[in-house]
Design a protein around this motif. Structure first.
Motif, PDB file in Angstrom:
ATOM      1  N   LYS A   1      -0.424   4.872   5.019  1.00  0.00           N
ATOM      2  CA  LYS A   1      -0.502   3.762   4.057  1.00  0.00           C
ATOM      3  C   LYS A   1      -1.792   2.944   4.262  1.00  0.00           C
ATOM      4  N   LEU A   2      -2.097   2.773   5.575  1.00  0.00           N
ATOM      5  CA  LEU A   2      -3.315   2.001   5.868  1.00  0.00           C
ATOM      6  C   LEU A   2      -4.557   2.715   5.353  1.00  0.00           C
TER       7      LEU A   2
ATOM      8  N   SER B   1      -4.685   4.641   2.759  1.00  0.00           N
ATOM      9  CA  SER B   1      -4.763   4.431   1.309  1.00  0.00           C
ATOM     10  C   SER B   1      -5.245   2.998   1.009  1.00  0.00           C
ATOM     11  N   TYR B   2      -4.665   2.094   1.831  1.00  0.00           N
ATOM     12  CA  TYR B   2      -5.111   0.697   1.627  1.00  0.00           C
ATOM     13  C   TYR B   2      -6.608   0.546   1.915  1.00  0.00           C
ATOM     14  N   GLU B   3      -7.029   1.288   2.943  1.00  0.00           N
ATOM     15  CA  GLU B   3      -8.447   1.190   3.320  1.00  0.00           C
ATOM     16  C   GLU B   3      -9.346   1.701   2.196  1.00  0.00           C
TER      17      GLU B   3
ATOM     18  N   MET C   1      -8.555   1.660  -0.913  1.00  0.00           N
ATOM     19  CA  MET C   1      -8.537   0.630  -1.950  1.00  0.00           C
ATOM     20  C   MET C   1      -9.449  -0.558  -1.568  1.00  0.00           C
ATOM     21  N   LEU C   2      -9.353  -0.960  -0.266  1.00  0.00           N
ATOM     22  CA  LEU C   2     -10.188  -2.082   0.182  1.00  0.00           C
ATOM     23  C   LEU C   2     -11.675  -1.746   0.162  1.00  0.00           C
TER      24      LEU C   2
END
Length: 870
Positions: free
Chosen positions: A234-235, A237-239, A241-242
């Motif tokens: 998840k991180l 994917s978040y990364e 996105m970020l």
């Protein structure tokens, strides 16, 4: 140093939310043994503030206190003194220069390196580092001091961490349970190590005993790992996105930076434009005043003055770097230059016209002063021109060539104007001088020095009488009889009841007033013109110098201004000195005694001018003229002496009071009245000495050459006259000569009396003389027949034997000027001889009753009757 650093961090900077990055032990330069610490700190809160803090021990010495703090942004210069050699000294330039001496060069270098890194990281304004080694500015700060400076996080934890309260309490309990905790640290440490090993073993055994719990724990750990993997996915994917957001934010940040930069540039551009508009924009009113302003009215002059000052400010504005490359600035500067040239040309032309116009106005009023001994007052002219003084100063600062041209034109024109005025003024003075002389001369036909001499003569024996007057000539010695003297003196007194001497005094007094008026008119005229030149042409002005700054050019500018004033005055008043010299020559030609008046007056005016300004034109000019006056005075004295030496006596004439003796009396009386309280008294005293010595020498010379008048008579008459003159005038420098004159008079009076009187009782004297010889040979007794014989030789005062010689002597004396004093002295001598013979008779003929047939009273009556009969 580390312990001190920790202590300072704990006690001073931690309570203030600051971190200590570098420290140096210093003292002020020149003040040893008063150490303190300079600390480089940063705040823990944003925005970060960087400070340099001065920390000092308290007076009791048990703790440190914060004394002074400076923001690093206020630091302008760091001066390490020497970039090559080791030197503990360095300077920090804040609002003023602080000079320090570090305890070691290493500490100084570390501190300066830290300051450099803080400047690079936190400040936009760059600090100037001078005399600092280049490799020192590239070194990193020692560990522990640069974690935040070298690029780490400002909020990173320092290597040192404080113990919390519980940890401190546990340590204290543990140390209390061991007696050797304080006295023997090694034993205490060994004990703690053994206890730690025991605890580690117990922990391992406890873990092994709990295998079931371990398995459960491991299972939980596996599940946790799975969850971690999911979280990592998840991180990730978040990364991703970020990352997209980060790129967008970077773009936004860059856009914001560009917007901020654009705004900053616009603000700076607006500031530059405002600066140029405020400092290089000349108001339309000022432009109009410079181009069309009325320079003849007070309001127009004021408007032009203000406009000229504004133009000068615009032209002298200190432009910032790059301004001179702007086309608009160049155009404005060219416009200002054109305005300056146009106004300077218009101002110079107008002032030249003012000079000419004012001169014409003065020339029209010059005629009314031509018959008066006054100089035209230039005050209205100066007053009108002084309205342009500020404009002249502006012209001097902006167009010196036109300023010099105006100066030359002013000198050329004013020199011609003053020359006309001064020459006319001196012409009037000469006319008044010569007119005064002619007016006096028409009442007297005798030469200047011919005058009636009146003198009171006092006898040294106590009697006094008024003497008759005598008249003497300069060129020829002629002694006249008493009757001639009376007639000549009375003829002079009949001419308007004024003698020739009185006419000379009147002429000299009038000359003195005219000469004083000439100097009194010239002096304010020159001073007023000099003051005007100084104010109008701004010749003694110089730029102000800031307080405490030495400028050797100030005194040089003042000297240059004074020199220029003097040169202008010499050019304008070039005719003053020649005209004064001509006037002095005329006065000396009219009467050489006028040089006495001129010497006193000129000396006083020179002294007054030198007190105001020793190097001024007036002081210098009057000083030069004073030299000429002094030469004339010396020439006058020399001429007097030469006249004494050239005196010739007539073989057929009798000699009385010599002319140069009377002239010395006249000179001395005149000089004493003129030189009373004068500055040049010393010159007169020197002249007195020369004159009196010449008088003494020439009196004796004439007395020796006289054939009709006995030498003793010439000497006693003239030296008595000299003594009476010196006694009356009381001239302190001639006291010795006064005593000498008295002695000569007394000696020659006594000699003449004895010579003239002789032995009036000669027969009695011979008889008594023979009788005295006889008595000395045979004894003191004498016969009666001898007494009777002696009585035949005792004369009668009224007999022919005594009376005829006295009458003859008086007839001779009466022709002399000094007869009363001499006759009285002869009377005293006769009485002295009478008393002498009475003593001889009493001695030679004691008890015989032989006496003179006359008494002392008979002698007095007889002398008086002879004098009254004549």
């Amino acid at each position: 140093m580390t312990a001190i650093k920790h202590a300072l961090q704990r006690d001073i900077f931690t309570p203030n939310d600051e971190r200590l990055l570098s420290i140096v032990n210093v003292c002020k330069a020149g003040k040893k043994k008063r150490n303190c610490f300079l600390c480089a700190t940063v705040t823990t809160e944003r925005p970060v503030q960087v400070n340099v803090v001065k920390v000092k021990k308290s007076d009791k010495g048990d703790f440190y206190k914060r004394q002074t703090a400076w923001a690093l942004r206020d630091l302008a210069v760091v001066d390490a003194k020497d970039a090559v050699k080791e030197n503990p000294e360095f300077d920090l330039h804040f609002d003023k220069v602080y000079k320090w001496v570090a305890s070691s060069t290493a500490e100084k270098n570390t501190f300066i390196s830290c300051i450099w890194k803080l400047n690079q990281r936190y400040l936009r304004k760059k600090i100037y580092f001078i005399n600092v080694s280049s490799h020192l500015l590239e070194e990193s700060v020692p560990s522990g001091e640069n974690q935040s400076v070298a690029g780490g996080d400002e909020e990173a934890v320092d290597e040192y961490q404080e113990l919390n309260a519980r940890e401190e309490q546990d340590i204290e309990i543990m140390m209390e349970g061991c007696e050797c905790a304080i006295s023997n640290a090694e034993a205490f440490a060994e004990k703690l190590s053994r206890e730690l090993q025991v605890l580690d073993g117990a922990n391992i055994q406890s873990i092994m005993a709990s295998e079931k719990q371990v398995n459960i724990l491991m299972k939980l750990l596996d599940e946790a790992l799975k969850e971690v993997d999911q979280i990592e996915l998840k991180l990730s994917s978040y990364e991703e996105m970020l990352q997209s957001v980060k790129e967008q934010m970077d773009q936004i940040s860059e856009s914001n930076h560009l917007i901020h930069l654009s705004n900053t540039n616009n603000v700076k551009l607006l500031s530059e434009i405002e600066f140029l508009v405020n400092h290089m924009d000349l108001a339309k009113g000022h432009i109009k005043a410079l181009q069309e302003g009325d320079l003849s009215s007070s309001r127009g002059i004021e408007a032009c003055t203000n406009a000229a000052d504004a133009l000068l400010q615009c032209m002298n504005v200190a432009l910032r770097p790059g301004h001179d490359m702007l086309h608009a600035v160049k155009q404005q500067q060219q416009r200002f230059s054109d305005l300056r040239e146009q106004f300077a040309r218009r101002l110079a032309s107008h002032l030249n016209n003012v000079f000419v116009q004012q001169g014409h106005d003065q020339s029209s009023t010059l005629a009314q002063h031509s018959i008066e001994l006054t100089l035209h007052n230039h005050h209205p002219f100066h007053r009108d021109l002084l309205r342009y003084a500020k404009l002249m100063e502006w012209l001097k600062n902006t167009d010196y060539e036109k300023y010099e041209g105006l100066t030359r034109n002013y000198m050329d024109y004013l020199s011609r104007l003053y020359e006309r005025e001064i020459k006319d003024f001196f012409e009037v003075a000469k006319i008044k001088m010569t007119g005064a002389t002619k007016e006096g001369k028409k009442f007297a036909t005798l030469p200047r020095k011919e005058s009636a001499v009146k003198q009171e003569a006092e006898s040294l024996h106590g009697s006094s009488g008024k003497l008759t007057g005598s008249t003497s000539s300069l060129n020829k010695l002629s002694v006249q009889s008493s009757g001639n003297r009376r007639s000549q003196s009375s003829s002079l007194l009949d001419m308007g009841n004024m003698s020739a001497s009185d006419l000379d005094v009147a002429d000299r007094t009038k000359f003195d007033k005219i000469f004083e008026q000439v100097l009194s008119e010239l002096e304010p005229l020159c001073l007023a013109e000099q003051d005007f030149i100084s104010k109008f042409f701004k010749l003694q002005q110089h730029q102000s110098i800031p307080l405490g700054v030495h400028s050797p050019g100030v005194s040089e500018n003042e000297h240059r201004g004074k020199d220029m004033i003097r040169q202008m005055m010499i050019k304008i008043f070039r005719c003053v000195e020649p005209e004064l010299n001509n006037l002095i020559a005329l006065g000396d030609k009219i009467d050489s005694f006028n040089s006495l008046y001129m010497l006193v007056k000129m000396s006083h005016h020179v002294w007054t001018a030198q007190n105001v300004d020793p190097a001024s034109f007036l002081s210098t000019t009057l000083g030069n003229v004073l030299v000429t006056v002094k030469r004339n005075f010396d020439k006058c004295i020399s001429n007097q002496i030469k006249q004494m030496e050239d005196v010739k006596i007539s073989k057929k004439s009798k000699v009385g009071i010599l002319p140069f003796v009377a002239e010395f009396e006249e000179f001395a009386a005149l000089a004493e009245s003129i030189f009373k309280n004068a500055e040049r008294r010393g010159d007169l005293d020197k002249a007195y000495i020369k004159l009196i010595r010449s008088v003494f020498i020439n009196v004796e010379k004439v007395a020796n050459e006289s054939q009709k008048t006995p030498r003793d008579v010439v000497m006693m008459e003239n030296f008595h006259h000299i003594f009476a003159t010196l006694s009356r005038l009381k001239i302190s420098c001639l006291e010795a000569e006064k005593k000498e004159a008295k002695q000569k008079y007394t000696d020659h009076l006594q000699s003449y009396v004895i010579y003239s009187l002789g032995q009036p009782l000669e027969k009695l004297n011979v008889s008594i003389f023979l009788n005295v010889i006889l008595m000395q040979s045979i004894g003191e007794d004498s016969s009666d027949s001898q007494e009777e014989e002696e009585r035949e030789y005792i004369p009668s005062l009224h007999g022919r034997e005594a009376g005829v010689p006295l009458d003859n002597i008086f007839e001779k004396l009466f022709a002399f000027f000094f007869w009363q004093v001499v006759w009285h002295s002869m009377q005293d001598e006769f009485i002295r001889q009478y008393k002498h013979f009475e003593g001889l008779i009493a001695r030679c003929y004691p008890g015989s009753g032989i006496t003179m047939e006359f008494t002392i009273q008979d002698i007095l009556d007889y002398f008086s009757s002879i004098a009254q009969s004549h």
